[in-house]
Scaffold this active site. Structure first.
Site, short mmCIF file in Angstrom:
data_model
loop_
_atom_site.label_atom_id
_atom_site.label_comp_id
_atom_site.label_asym_id
_atom_site.label_seq_id
_atom_site.Cartn_x
_atom_site.Cartn_y
_atom_site.Cartn_z
N GLU A 196 2.22 -7.80 8.74
CA GLU A 196 2.43 -6.34 8.78
C GLU A 196 3.20 -5.86 7.54
OE1 GLU A 196 1.30 -3.84 10.66
OE2 GLU A 196 0.07 -5.41 11.53
N ARG A 214 -4.40 -8.25 -20.38
CA ARG A 214 -5.39 -7.93 -21.42
C ARG A 214 -4.85 -6.91 -22.43
NH1 ARG A 214 -10.36 -6.84 -20.47
NH2 ARG A 214 -10.66 -4.92 -21.59
N PRO A 223 0.83 -1.21 0.00
CA PRO A 223 0.00 0.00 0.00
C PRO A 223 0.86 1.26 0.00
CG PRO A 223 -0.07 -1.09 2.15
CD PRO A 223 0.70 -1.98 1.24
N1 SAM Z 1 1.49 -2.67 7.58
C1 SAM Z 1 1.44 -2.40 6.16
C2 SAM Z 1 1.28 -0.89 5.94
O1 SAM Z 1 0.58 -0.26 6.71
O2 SAM Z 1 1.83 -0.36 4.96
C3 SAM Z 1 0.29 -3.14 5.51
C4 SAM Z 1 0.49 -4.62 5.44
S1 SAM Z 1 -0.85 -5.47 4.64
C5 SAM Z 1 -1.84 -5.95 5.99
C6 SAM Z 1 -0.14 -6.98 4.11
C7 SAM Z 1 0.28 -7.04 2.65
O3 SAM Z 1 -0.84 -6.83 1.82
C8 SAM Z 1 1.30 -6.00 2.21
O4 SAM Z 1 2.62 -6.37 2.53
C9 SAM Z 1 1.07 -5.95 0.70
O5 SAM Z 1 1.77 -6.98 0.03
C10 SAM Z 1 -0.43 -6.22 0.59
N2 SAM Z 1 -1.23 -5.01 0.39
C11 SAM Z 1 -2.07 -4.44 1.28
N3 SAM Z 1 -2.67 -3.36 0.77
C12 SAM Z 1 -2.22 -3.23 -0.51
C13 SAM Z 1 -2.48 -2.29 -1.55
N4 SAM Z 1 -3.32 -1.27 -1.39
N5 SAM Z 1 -1.84 -2.46 -2.73
C14 SAM Z 1 -0.98 -3.49 -2.90
N6 SAM Z 1 -0.70 -4.41 -1.94
C15 SAM Z 1 -1.31 -4.28 -0.75
#
Ligand code: SAM
Length: 230
Positions: A117, A155, A90
């Protein structure tokens, strides 16, 4: 195109990759997918552990560098092409149509899906990966984000879409949202198909569609029209 995904949940990809356009792209030999489980590269014993507590304290667990590096090095050796490496996060740059076009020109893409996390920071730094986010919200894992990006990229590969579902008028392809579509019947619950679409006048239809695309973009996504002279 070769697409590798490093994940703790390879089975999550089975259904999306085996239907519709992604399935056809594989059948036509235009794309190949390789799913690799990061856990297979964790140290033996201790239940093949891939996560540990964060240094400095705080909630949750962090993906350890060792299994991800081992998995990545194993996967990279499977082809001479290095391609682009994408860490789903994210915190990454926001994925959009322009990025999809850019990635669709690559011969190889490797996606690394996080969990818990997130990643130990040395994974991003050490693998030289670019971080991509699919939006300003937090998912439980990178798998769904990887699937979104894979679908949007595949695509756009030449030959993946037939003429009947070509991407050339799709939203964003010319900087606008797409015009509205109608199909049979001509009147549905009192709502009529616009007369112009039944006229057979292709010039007029094209003009109408362009005006509708601009109108809808102005209403829904005025940010797309900044710096444009529509
Ligand atoms: N603690 C992290 C933070 O606040 O930035 C978030 C971790 S999230 C619970 C777990 C995983 O989900 C991340 O390491 C990533 O690979 C994926 N993920 C979560 N949100 C995402 C998003 N908006 N775009 C891409 N990957 C995402």
């Amino acid at each position: 195109m070769r697409i590798d995904v490093l994940t703790l949940f390879p089975e999550m990809f089975e259904s999306p990759l085996s239907h519709s356009i992604l399935r056809r792209a594989q059948e036509k030999g235009l794309v190949e997918f390789f799913l690799t489980n990061i856990r297979d590269f964790a140290a033996q014993g201790n239940y093949r552990r891939v996560d540990d507590k964060p240094y400095g304290g705080g909630p949750g667990m962090v993906l350890m560098p060792e299994p991800v590096f081992n998995c990545f090095e194993h996967v990279q050796k499977q082809s001479d092409v290095k391609g682009r490496v994408v860490l789903l996060s994210p915190q990454g740059k926001k994925f959009d149509h322009e990025k999809a076009v850019e990635l669709s020109r690559e011969q190889r893409l490797t996606f690394i899906a996080g969990r818990y996390e997130g990643f130990d920071e040395r994974i991003r730094v050490g693998l030289g990966a670019e971080q991509l986010s699919i939006g300003d919200y937090v998912l439980s894992g990178g798998e769904l984000a990887a699937m979104v990006i894979i679908d949007a990229v595949v695509r756009l590969q030449e030959g993946v879409l037939g003429d009947e579902d070509s991407a050339c008028d799709d939203s964003f392809s010319n900087g606008l949202l797409e015009y509205p579509h109608y199909t049979r019947p001509e009147i549905f619950r009192g709502m009529k198909v616009p007369e112009i679409l039944l006229s057979g006048d292709h010039g007029k239809i094209a003009e109408w569609r362009k005006a509708q695309a601009i109108k809808r973009t102005r209403e829904n996504r005025p940010d797309l029209l900044e710096d444009k002279n529509f």
